[in-house]
Design a protein around this motif. Structure first.
Motif, PDB file in Angstrom:
ATOM      1  N   ILE A 187     -22.685 -11.609  17.349  1.00 19.51           N
ATOM      2  CA  ILE A 187     -23.162 -10.295  16.913  1.00 19.51           C
ATOM      3  C   ILE A 187     -22.608  -9.961  15.524  1.00 19.51           C
ATOM      4  CG2 ILE A 187     -22.903  -7.817  17.373  1.00 19.51           C
ATOM      5  CD1 ILE A 187     -23.068  -8.619  20.409  1.00 19.51           C
ATOM      6  N   GLU A 212     -26.523   0.250  18.287  1.00 19.90           N
ATOM      7  CA  GLU A 212     -27.412   0.066  17.138  1.00 19.90           C
ATOM      8  C   GLU A 212     -28.564   1.049  17.131  1.00 19.90           C
ATOM      9  OE1 GLU A 212     -27.410  -4.247  15.154  1.00 19.90           O
ATOM     10  OE2 GLU A 212     -28.377  -4.165  17.107  1.00 19.90           O
ATOM     11  N   ASN A 213     -28.947   1.487  18.297  1.00 23.88           N
ATOM     12  CA  ASN A 213     -30.152   2.295  18.382  1.00 23.88           C
ATOM     13  C   ASN A 213     -29.856   3.781  18.295  1.00 23.88           C
ATOM     14  OD1 ASN A 213     -32.814   2.870  18.661  1.00 23.88           O
ATOM     15  ND2 ASN A 213     -33.113   1.537  20.411  1.00 23.88           N
ATOM     16  N   LEU A 269     -21.757  -1.541  14.909  1.00 23.80           N
ATOM     17  CA  LEU A 269     -20.992  -2.635  15.513  1.00 23.80           C
ATOM     18  C   LEU A 269     -19.891  -3.152  14.593  1.00 23.80           C
ATOM     19  CD1 LEU A 269     -24.131  -4.330  16.995  1.00 23.80           C
ATOM     20  CD2 LEU A 269     -22.201  -3.558  18.374  1.00 23.80           C
ATOM     21  N   VAL A 301     -19.619  -4.906  23.164  1.00 27.50           N
ATOM     22  CA  VAL A 301     -20.638  -5.946  23.407  1.00 27.50           C
ATOM     23  C   VAL A 301     -21.641  -5.485  24.465  1.00 27.50           C
ATOM     24  CG1 VAL A 301     -20.973  -8.235  24.433  1.00 27.50           C
ATOM     25  CG2 VAL A 301     -19.256  -7.907  22.651  1.00 27.50           C
ATOM     26  N   LEU A 302     -21.146  -4.880  25.514  1.00 32.91           N
ATOM     27  CA  LEU A 302     -22.024  -4.487  26.625  1.00 32.91           C
ATOM     28  C   LEU A 302     -22.864  -3.259  26.274  1.00 32.91           C
ATOM     29  CD1 LEU A 302     -19.467  -5.072  29.530  1.00 32.91           C
ATOM     30  CD2 LEU A 302     -21.291  -6.591  28.797  1.00 32.91           C
ATOM     31  N   ASN A 303     -22.637  -2.712  25.094  1.00 32.99           N
ATOM     32  CA  ASN A 303     -23.413  -1.556  24.635  1.00 32.99           C
ATOM     33  C   ASN A 303     -24.112  -1.837  23.306  1.00 32.99           C
ATOM     34  OD1 ASN A 303     -22.945   0.871  26.448  1.00 32.99           O
ATOM     35  ND2 ASN A 303     -20.863   0.104  26.184  1.00 32.99           N
ATOM     36  N   THR A 304     -24.292  -3.084  22.986  1.00 38.98           N
ATOM     37  CA  THR A 304     -24.852  -3.460  21.685  1.00 38.98           C
ATOM     38  C   THR A 304     -26.151  -2.713  21.375  1.00 38.98           C
ATOM     39  OG1 THR A 304     -23.862  -5.643  21.854  1.00 38.98           O
ATOM     40  CG2 THR A 304     -25.667  -5.408  20.309  1.00 38.98           C
ATOM     41  N   GLY A 305     -27.066  -2.709  22.319  1.00 41.99           N
ATOM     42  CA  GLY A 305     -28.368  -2.064  22.095  1.00 41.99           C
ATOM     43  C   GLY A 305     -28.216  -0.589  21.795  1.00 41.99           C
ATOM     44  N   TYR A 306     -27.392   0.078  22.562  1.00 44.93           N
ATOM     45  CA  TYR A 306     -27.199   1.514  22.393  1.00 44.93           C
ATOM     46  C   TYR A 306     -26.532   1.829  21.055  1.00 44.93           C
ATOM     47  CZ  TYR A 306     -25.848   6.308  23.548  1.00 44.93           C
ATOM     48  OH  TYR A 306     -25.697   7.671  23.544  1.00 44.93           O
TER      49      TYR A 306
END
Lengths: 371, 352
Positions: A336, A212-213, A296, A205-210
């Motif tokens: 998410i 996905e990107n 994710l 969760v704390l790395n969601t952006g990373y």
């Protein structure tokens, strides 16, 4: 040497079938999907590399017939993600035999109990012993059609037995397979020392952006900074509070000890995991021969949150412990993933333990009382 | 703000506490603005003497984060003059109430109001220069097209009359709380921080507005915004569209610009704060903005589980329980009231 059935073609299944065969045990290995596992089915062998050495292992049998595999061995071990357990239990129950020992490594959380209940309500009159350990004995990834890389091995692996009266006999047999098994009070004690529900959902969760990107995410290498550790510790404190309220004592194998060895007076399931995993050039968190990058949609959320953290939260709440940190992670993970894990996940109610007191739960889990 | 208002022909007296850090400005009074405004301006005054800046001013703007409100209020109150308008512009909300509460002690007849956030996106770009990539609707200086909050709301017409001379499009929201619900900082920033935590700590180049805003991250932001809209509806206030939650998909709502354009400009203008967990994205937007919304949600019985989740994680990260230390209705002197009583107080001020 023992005759043992290994159930499943997971990363852990490849590691376990390979490792146990190499150590001289007679391994009967069940894999479900003939296409996915065509290579090992054809050759009846698996190549093992990594911290336990490099060699080719030869199981006694590799088969897609679960009944055939189960009838060969007094011990069956299932190193599968627990979101696959309901199906496995349904498939397995008719084939179980008297005095057989069935082990979930791990059972995230209480698959042993689910299996016992399934057997009780089936036509199969066999008396079976179900066990559950805190973790898979390895950190492993399948790296090719018949190749597995074992990147770390467990140091302590708490294991519980259901019913408790069978503890001594079961442990005597299982310690022949893994000297790292440490007797727990019962299956729940062992299950609540699994770190995955703590480290994995928060780490995702704390790395969601990373995730996905960047599409190349390695939880233990890229995903843990001091702030992430802080959140994981806060979630872990709720697990430990639950253990205490249930009457389970140390060791708690706290999450912090996992990442910062020697930081507490407790111990970790894996002692050198970060170094071993990071030094391993071929270890890839998300590698899977037959699937694209999962991002994710990974068992780190599906299993560790939906099956693990949800159980910890709902059980804790039921006996009066607040879990604001677990709640926050579950809420975000549900959003998410587009699935409300408090509805679909392994809750206390889903296990048939809803509304029970600590004493009632302990009694049922020890096998002394029916549900 | 000082620069922009100077370009519009206003007589701007600029005050800053830190004389050393802004020595260049205090000495030259001159600033080069780049970005949406491209101009070299000469401030009427730049000083670290608050009295000098406040004396004789019609409006006193306090474009500082909410963290500074209490401190600035206690410095400012002895200096303000009857008839002045005192205006905050933090996205956290209820700055006007914080100042009004201090004013009660002084007996001054000063009007207090607030913007739903800063009308600019701006960063210092070295000595002598300020980058202003974003000005809210610069065409007619209409701040967001959304209402300002006036406390008490019965003074709204008086305040709007004065502020319209400066920001011509200004109108008032229902009250200060309604204004607070319009700000989008608390919707966006804390979630971006928390869902990009490791990247922010590991990579200095990671911009949560850019690399960090993926589909799932945006899904969380949008869901938080829906909780905000439900809160507005429960209080009976106009449901305002948050720029982030709508523009990203629709692109036709004019607030700053469309969200993709906004992002592009943010990035182009080197919007690269060095972020950490002590950044105001958490210590202001979560601690003040989100906590206030939770506090207001309790009054009307609206659940805000995601907002709560973000506040909880932010509290763990900063090592401080924001639900206790943050900005609640209680903490600004509006505690212990039901909805009717609160709205009466927001409209008329405290009794006695």
């Amino acid at each position: 040497m023992a005759r043992v059935a290994v159930i499943g073609g997971s990363n852990g299944g490849y590691a376990m079938a390979g490792d146990l065969s190499l150590r001289g045990h007679e391994v009967y290995w069940y894999v479900r999907d003939a296409r996915r596992h065509a290579d090992v089915l054809a050759k009846a062998s698996v190549d093992v590399v990594g911290v336990l050495g490099n060699a080719t292992a030869h199981p006694a049998l590799v088969s897609t017939d679960l009944g055939e595999v189960l009838c060969q061995a007094p011990i069956a071990i299932a190193p599968l993600p627990s979101n696959a357990h309901r199906q496995l239990i349904a498939d397995m129950t008719p084939h179980l035999q008297d005095d057989q020992i069935v082990v979930f490594t791990p059972g995230t959380i209480l698959s042993s109990f689910l299996a016992q209940r399934a057997l009780d309500s089936s036509n199969n009159p066999a008396r079976v012993t179900f066990c559950e350990s805190a973790t898979l004995p390895y950190g492993a990834r399948r790296m090719g059609p018949s190749l597995v890389s074992i990147n770390c091995a467990v140091t302590y692996n708490p294991i519980g037995v259901l019913p408790s009266v069978k503890k001594e006999r079961a442990l005597e047999m299982l310690l022949q397979l893994y000297s790292t098994f440490v007797p727990a009070e019962d299956v729940l004690d062992a299950a609540l020392n699994n770190q995955s529900p703590i480290t994995q959902p928060a780490g995702m969760v704390l790395n969601t952006g990373y995730i996905e990107n960047v599409k190349d995410f390695h939880l233990h290498r890229d995903g843990v900074t001091p702030s992430v550790l802080k959140v994981e510790e806060a979630v872990d404190a709720e697990r430990v509070a639950l253990r205490r309220a249930l009457g389970f004592s140390k060791p708690d194998y706290p999450m912090k000890e996992f990442y910062v060895p020697g930081s507490t007076d407790d111990r970790a399931l894996f002692t050198n995991v970060i170094q071993e995993v990071n030094e391993s050039v071929d270890y890839q968190e998300f590698y899977d021969t037959y699937m694209p990058y999962q991002g994710l949609k990974h068992r780190y959320l599906i299993e560790a949150c939906g099956q693990g953290l949800v159980f910890i939260k709902t059980l804790a709440n039921q006996i009066g412990i607040e879990t604001p940190n677990s709640d926050a992670i579950i809420r975000l993970a549900s959003l998410i993933m587009g699935e409300d894990y408090l509805v679909t996940g392994r809750t206390v109610e889903a296990l048939g333990l809803g509304g029970k007191t600590v004493e009632q739960i302990r009694e049922v889990i020890s096998g002394a009382a029916a549900v | 703000m000082a620069g922009h208002l100077t370009t519009l022909g206003h007589d701007v007296r600029f005050w800053a506490r830190n004389k050393v850090k802004l020595a260049w400005l205090m000495e030259t009074r001159s600033v080069q603005l780049t970005g949406a405004i491209n101009d070299r301006i000469e401030l009427a005054d730049a000083t670290d003497d608050l009295r000098r800046a406040v004396r004789g001013s019609k409006v006193v703007f306090v474009p500082l984060p909410a963290l500074a409100h209490q401190d600035i209020a206690s410095r400012l109150i002895p200096l303000v003059e009857d008839g002045q308008v005192l205006m905050t512009s933090s996205m956290s909300g209820l700055g006007s109430v914080v100042f009004a509460r201090e004013l009660r002690k002084s007996g001054r007849q000063v009007l207090t109001a607030e913007f739903p956030g800063l009308p600019y996106g701006a960063r210092f770009a070295g000595e002598g220069t300020v980058n202003v990539p974003l000005v809210a609707d610069i065409g007619h200086t209409n701040v967001y097209g959304r209402g300002i909050g006036v406390f008490p709301a019965q003074d709204a017409d008086l305040v709007v009359d004065v502020v319209r001379d400066i920001y011509s499009g200004v109108h008032s929201a229902e009250n200060a709380l309604a204004c607070a619900f319009q700000a989008w900082g608390p919707v966006l920033h804390p979630a971006l921080m928390i869902l990009n935590l490791t990247s922010i700590e590991n990579f200095c180049f990671w911009d949560p507005h850019e690399e960090g805003t993926t589909a799932s991250v945006f899904g969380v932001v949008k869901a938080i915004d829906l909780e905000r809209e439900a809160l507005q509806a429960a209080w009976g206030y106009r449901v305002t569209q948050s720029k982030v939650a709508r523009d990203y998909y629709d692109g036709h709502i004019k607030v700053y610009d469309t969200w993709p354009q906004f992002r592009e400009r943010m990035v182009r203008w080197a919007w690269k704060d060095r972020l950490d967990v002590k950044h105001r994205y958490l210590t202001e937007d979560a601690k003040f903005g989100m906590v206030l919304r939770l506090s207001a949600a309790r009054v009307v019985g609206v659940p805000m589980p995601l907002t709560e989740s973000i506040v909880r994680l932010a509290s763990v990260l900063v090592g401080e329980d924001f639900l206790c230390t943050g900005r609640t209705l209680e903490s600004v002197g509006l505690g212990g009231m039901d909805k009717g009583e609160l709205e009466r107080t927001l409209a008329e001020g405290w009794r006695n």
